[in-house]
Design an enzyme around this catalytic site. Sequence first.
Site, short mmCIF file in Angstrom:
data_model
loop_
_atom_site.label_atom_id
_atom_site.label_comp_id
_atom_site.label_asym_id
_atom_site.label_seq_id
_atom_site.Cartn_x
_atom_site.Cartn_y
_atom_site.Cartn_z
N ASP A 81 -10.29 46.73 -14.12
CA ASP A 81 -10.84 46.20 -13.05
C ASP A 81 -12.17 47.03 -12.49
O ASP A 81 -12.83 47.82 -13.58
CB ASP A 81 -9.95 46.92 -11.79
CG ASP A 81 -9.69 48.41 -11.78
OD1 ASP A 81 -9.75 48.97 -12.83
OD2 ASP A 81 -9.84 49.22 -10.57
N GLU A 143 -7.71 51.16 -11.30
CA GLU A 143 -8.31 52.59 -11.44
C GLU A 143 -9.28 52.76 -10.32
O GLU A 143 -9.50 53.82 -9.71
CB GLU A 143 -8.89 52.75 -12.56
CG GLU A 143 -9.43 54.20 -13.06
CD GLU A 143 -11.03 54.57 -12.74
OE1 GLU A 143 -11.38 55.64 -12.90
OE2 GLU A 143 -11.60 53.44 -12.21
#
Length: 382
Positions: A81, A143
């Site tokens: 991400d 994350e």
Amino acid sequence: MKHLPNIKQQLSTLLSLPSISSALPDYDMSNKGVIDQIASWCETLGFKVDIQCIDKARGKFNLLATLGSGPGGLILSGHTDTVPCNIEKWQSDPFKLTDKDNRFYGLGSCDMKGFFALALAAIEKVDARQLKAPIFILATADEETSMSGARALATLGLPKARAAIIGEPTSLKPINMHKGILMEGIKITGQAGHSSDPELGNNAMDAMHTVISELKDFRQQLKQEFKHTAFSVPSPTLNLGCIHGGDNPNRICGQCELHFDLRMIPGMNTEQLRQRIQDRLDRVAKQTQTDIEFYRLFDGVDAFASGENSELVALAEKLSGHGAEAVAFATEAPFLAAANIDTVVMGAGSIDQAHQPDEYMAHDQIEPMVKYIGQFIKHYCL
């Protein structure tokens, strides 16, 4: 033997697959496209691929790919991400690779889609028939927000590898220590009323004033109790981030809410910290006769420290020529370290470019990192 696209082509493909992670639903995106692409490249190299659904509604997935078998081995880990971006502030399209000034520009170029391209480039040079221990690739979700991907992997059971490299951008320097982070909320409910007579209500903002005084006192206490000189800011920090309360000047404030973060150094226990704050809030609630709710904005991330005699850190220092350092930002390292995997954070690109417009990875960081990954594989898997 099938070959993968080169590093530039891989990075271009990954950047073209938006995978923003955000606590705000309007910005949040699935990471499935990135996971599927990395999985396809891994399968080309002979990896056994396992894709895990973390959150079906939000389209969040993890990847665990395994090449080889047996005990031990090396994990190459990263998150798929990115943070949101202000497109209008970029000089180029953040979702297209721009190659100029000896840099690859794009959202996620260094933080940290680029790491997967470098890791696969190193692995492609390995003869899988010679492996004595497996190579694992971990690719996680979210994350940048909740770390739900790493938490899920920890719950499901991480590979029992001997060592793990987390390829966050560290300018090729090994990181053996970082601070942890808690993000917490406090909501005080009093009683609204006409401001002409304080007795008609119970001002939640007044109570929050007392709470803030308690938190500032707690901050000083932590500063006296805990210190680690490896960090540029050697003490834990507590930041009062945002506050909202009341609705009109002529009404007694009926509700007030505060959000803050606390960044811990290694050796501090998160649950003990929360309990110490709760004890202070309980006293204020009793003193002010208000209802005080203390809650987590997310589950938090523990501080991280490699073992004092870490074989991996020693090898990373030898390969890079840099002594291991401590940083203030948090990573997924604590989740791997908690599984007794020798872990270091080390990658190409600089954290100074992460989360910024015109994020980039400098060309001169690429080949050295590919070489280091190859040496790590040789040590732990060949």
